[in-house]
Design a protein around this motif. Structure first.
Motif, PDB file in Angstrom:
ATOM      1  N   PRO A   1      11.570  -0.311 -16.596  1.00  0.00           N
ATOM      2  CA  PRO A   1      11.601   0.422 -17.338  1.00  0.00           C
ATOM      3  C   PRO A   1      10.411   0.286 -18.075  1.00  0.00           C
ATOM      4  O   PRO A   1      10.272  -1.251 -18.722  1.00  0.00           O
ATOM      5  CB  PRO A   1      12.681   0.037 -18.162  1.00  0.00           C
ATOM      6  N   MET A   2       9.977   1.399 -18.938  1.00  0.00           N
ATOM      7  CA  MET A   2       8.640   1.295 -20.043  1.00  0.00           C
ATOM      8  C   MET A   2       9.028   0.481 -21.229  1.00  0.00           C
ATOM      9  O   MET A   2       8.357  -0.462 -21.333  1.00  0.00           O
ATOM     10  CB  MET A   2       8.229   2.417 -19.838  1.00  0.00           C
ATOM     11  N   ASP A   3      10.028   1.350 -21.591  1.00  0.00           N
ATOM     12  CA  ASP A   3      10.595  -0.270 -23.067  1.00  0.00           C
ATOM     13  C   ASP A   3       9.979  -1.435 -22.786  1.00  0.00           C
ATOM     14  O   ASP A   3      10.134  -2.246 -23.578  1.00  0.00           O
ATOM     15  CB  ASP A   3      11.893   0.533 -23.126  1.00  0.00           C
ATOM     16  N   LEU A   4      10.513  -1.756 -21.628  1.00  0.00           N
ATOM     17  CA  LEU A   4      10.178  -3.807 -21.153  1.00  0.00           C
ATOM     18  C   LEU A   4       8.910  -3.420 -21.250  1.00  0.00           C
ATOM     19  O   LEU A   4       9.124  -4.816 -22.135  1.00  0.00           O
ATOM     20  CB  LEU A   4      11.048  -3.735 -19.858  1.00  0.00           C
TER      21      LEU A   4
ATOM     22  N   ALA B   1       3.663 -11.358 -15.512  1.00  0.00           N
ATOM     23  CA  ALA B   1       4.754 -11.501 -13.951  1.00  0.00           C
ATOM     24  C   ALA B   1       6.169 -10.638 -14.296  1.00  0.00           C
ATOM     25  O   ALA B   1       6.483 -11.431 -14.807  1.00  0.00           O
ATOM     26  CB  ALA B   1       4.251 -12.729 -12.828  1.00  0.00           C
ATOM     27  N   VAL B   2       6.080  -9.882 -13.269  1.00  0.00           N
ATOM     28  CA  VAL B   2       7.712  -9.323 -13.741  1.00  0.00           C
ATOM     29  C   VAL B   2       8.634  -9.159 -11.875  1.00  0.00           C
ATOM     30  O   VAL B   2       7.491  -8.554 -11.328  1.00  0.00           O
ATOM     31  CB  VAL B   2       8.166  -8.134 -13.996  1.00  0.00           C
ATOM     32  N   ILE B   3       9.200 -10.116 -11.442  1.00  0.00           N
ATOM     33  CA  ILE B   3       9.886  -9.745  -9.633  1.00  0.00           C
ATOM     34  C   ILE B   3      10.594  -9.501 -10.625  1.00  0.00           C
ATOM     35  O   ILE B   3      12.119  -9.756 -11.353  1.00  0.00           O
ATOM     36  CB  ILE B   3       9.422 -11.587  -9.585  1.00  0.00           C
ATOM     37  N   ILE B   4      11.887  -8.109  -8.723  1.00  0.00           N
ATOM     38  CA  ILE B   4      12.466  -7.409  -9.480  1.00  0.00           C
ATOM     39  C   ILE B   4      12.444  -7.163  -7.985  1.00  0.00           C
ATOM     40  O   ILE B   4      11.910  -7.236  -7.362  1.00  0.00           O
ATOM     41  CB  ILE B   4      11.987  -6.412 -10.056  1.00  0.00           C
TER      42      ILE B   4
ATOM     43  N   ASN C   1      21.550  -3.446 -14.544  1.00  0.00           N
ATOM     44  CA  ASN C   1      19.917  -2.835 -15.303  1.00  0.00           C
ATOM     45  C   ASN C   1      19.638  -3.618 -16.432  1.00  0.00           C
ATOM     46  O   ASN C   1      20.469  -4.414 -16.669  1.00  0.00           O
ATOM     47  CB  ASN C   1      20.674  -1.439 -15.433  1.00  0.00           C
ATOM     48  N   VAL C   2      18.863  -3.227 -17.368  1.00  0.00           N
ATOM     49  CA  VAL C   2      18.053  -3.918 -17.683  1.00  0.00           C
ATOM     50  C   VAL C   2      18.187  -3.077 -19.457  1.00  0.00           C
ATOM     51  O   VAL C   2      17.266  -1.876 -19.599  1.00  0.00           O
ATOM     52  CB  VAL C   2      17.007  -4.511 -17.975  1.00  0.00           C
ATOM     53  N   ASN C   3      19.024  -3.452 -19.694  1.00  0.00           N
ATOM     54  CA  ASN C   3      19.375  -2.935 -21.602  1.00  0.00           C
ATOM     55  C   ASN C   3      17.729  -3.411 -22.593  1.00  0.00           C
ATOM     56  O   ASN C   3      18.296  -4.435 -22.955  1.00  0.00           O
ATOM     57  CB  ASN C   3      20.911  -2.733 -22.098  1.00  0.00           C
ATOM     58  N   VAL C   4      17.177  -2.861 -23.020  1.00  0.00           N
ATOM     59  CA  VAL C   4      15.572  -3.176 -23.462  1.00  0.00           C
ATOM     60  C   VAL C   4      16.393  -3.070 -25.174  1.00  0.00           C
ATOM     61  O   VAL C   4      16.103  -3.773 -26.023  1.00  0.00           O
ATOM     62  CB  VAL C   4      14.383  -2.412 -23.044  1.00  0.00           C
TER      63      VAL C   4
END
Length: 352
Positions: A337-340, A349-352, A298-301
């Protein structure tokens, strides 16, 4: 405005990437006055080609040569790649006092085959290419004038004491795809490389970061090693590093400094194919981040979002400079995540 900023960054990146070439190339092509070589000594070696339109070049590549022919005094550029040459003696170069460029890639040269003063006598040499040979250590002594040393794809496992001590003009050192272990380095191995900007040691067998790198290093490439960790405050010694590649190593969360990669000089950070489970801390100045093929879930912004830049460094009020983020090959599931997006408002560009 964002597009203009992006274009400016690309231009800047190209400038930095080419810097190690441009300064030297200007010197190389700053040819002497015609009268300096008007009395041409066109004793072209019969094994080679001497183009009349380029009197300072000697082309001897792809000819099955086993020895270096005598080099005429007018030659600046010498091409000897893809032959069967095993030795570099002094004699062929005794009149070649103007040499700036030597390409000896793809031969069979060993350290034992290099006569002690053969290279150091070339007082104006700027570029030396010895890729794809049989070298087991970095050759020494080398001329003080040297600006680029290319030693990729040899068998180099040793760097003799003092090898680089007089190479204060060297800007690029390529040691990729060799057999370097951690014990190849002493604390003063790179001492003397005051102007080194690019260091490539990808595809070796390093388990630790190389010690005490030159302070002016801007591009550090360490891909495809077995590096497990980065010492605390490691980047304090290289405050100008802008491009850092550590793809295909064994980095884990526990092996990173407590501040992660919160280093204001780093613009491009590549950590693909490691063992990270979290997105590390980064600087607000970072523009490209590669974290694909790790073990991130996960990404903890709240952790990775850098503090707001001071007003004097963020005149447009856009916040962190991150434009490209790669997270594919992890265990992260969409949506993003919108916070990101709120944190990194310049993301293109975000590649996920």
């Amino acid at each position: 405005m964002i597009m203009a900023t992006s274009v400016s960054f690309i231009v800047w990146v190209l400038f930095i990437t080419d810097t190690v070439w441009t300064r030297s190339v200007r010197q190389v092509y700053d040819v002497s006055e015609p009268e300096d070589w008007a009395v041409h000594d066109f004793d072209c070696p019969r094994e080679c080609f001497c183009p009349p339109s380029f009197p300072t070049a000697l082309y001897c590549e792809n000819r099955g040569l086993k020895e270096i022919p005598p080099i005429p005094s007018r030659i600046w550029y010498l091409y000897l790649e893809n032959n069967l040459i095993e030795t570099i003696p002094e004699k062929p170069f005794e009149n070649a006092t103007q040499l700036r460029w030597i390409n000896l890639n793809k031969n069979k040269i060993t350290n034992y085959g290099i006569e002690k003063g053969a290279l150091s006598q070339l007082k104006k040499l700027l570029f030396l290419f010895l890729e794809d040979n049989e070298l087991e250590e970095v050759p020494s002594p080398l001329p003080r004038s040297l600006e680029q040393l290319q030693l990729a794809r040899n068998k180099v496992s040793r760097i003799p004491q003092g090898t680089f001590s007089n190479l204060e003009n060297l800007t690029l050192l390529d040691l990729q795809h060799n057999k370097l272990l951690d014990n190849a380095f002493q604390r003063d191995t790179f001492k003397g490389l005051k102007n080194l900007m690019q260091l490539n040691m990808a595809k070796n067998a390093l388990r630790n970061m190389p010690p005490r790198l030159p302070a002016n290093t801007m591009q550090l490439f360490l891909d495809n090693n077995s590096i497990e960790g980065i010492p605390e405050n490691y980047f304090n010694v290289i405050p100008k590093v802008a491009f850092l590649r550590l793809n295909h190593n064994k980095l884990s969360d526990a092996g990173l400094p407590s501040s992660g990669f919160d280093v204001s000089s780093i613009l491009d950070l590549q950590l693909s194919h490691n063992q990270l489970t979290k997105v590390p801390r980064i600087s607000a100045h970072l523009q490209h981040l590669h974290l694909d093929h790790n073990k991130i879930k996960n990404v903890n912004v709240s952790v990775i979002c850098p503090p707001t830049l001071p007003a004097e460094q963020d005149s447009f009020g856009y916040g962190p400079h991150l434009r490209y983020l790669r997270l594919d090959g992890n265990e992260i599931k969409p949506p993003i995540p919108m916070d990101l997006m709120n944190c990194f408002r310049l993301l293109q560009a975000v590649i996920i």
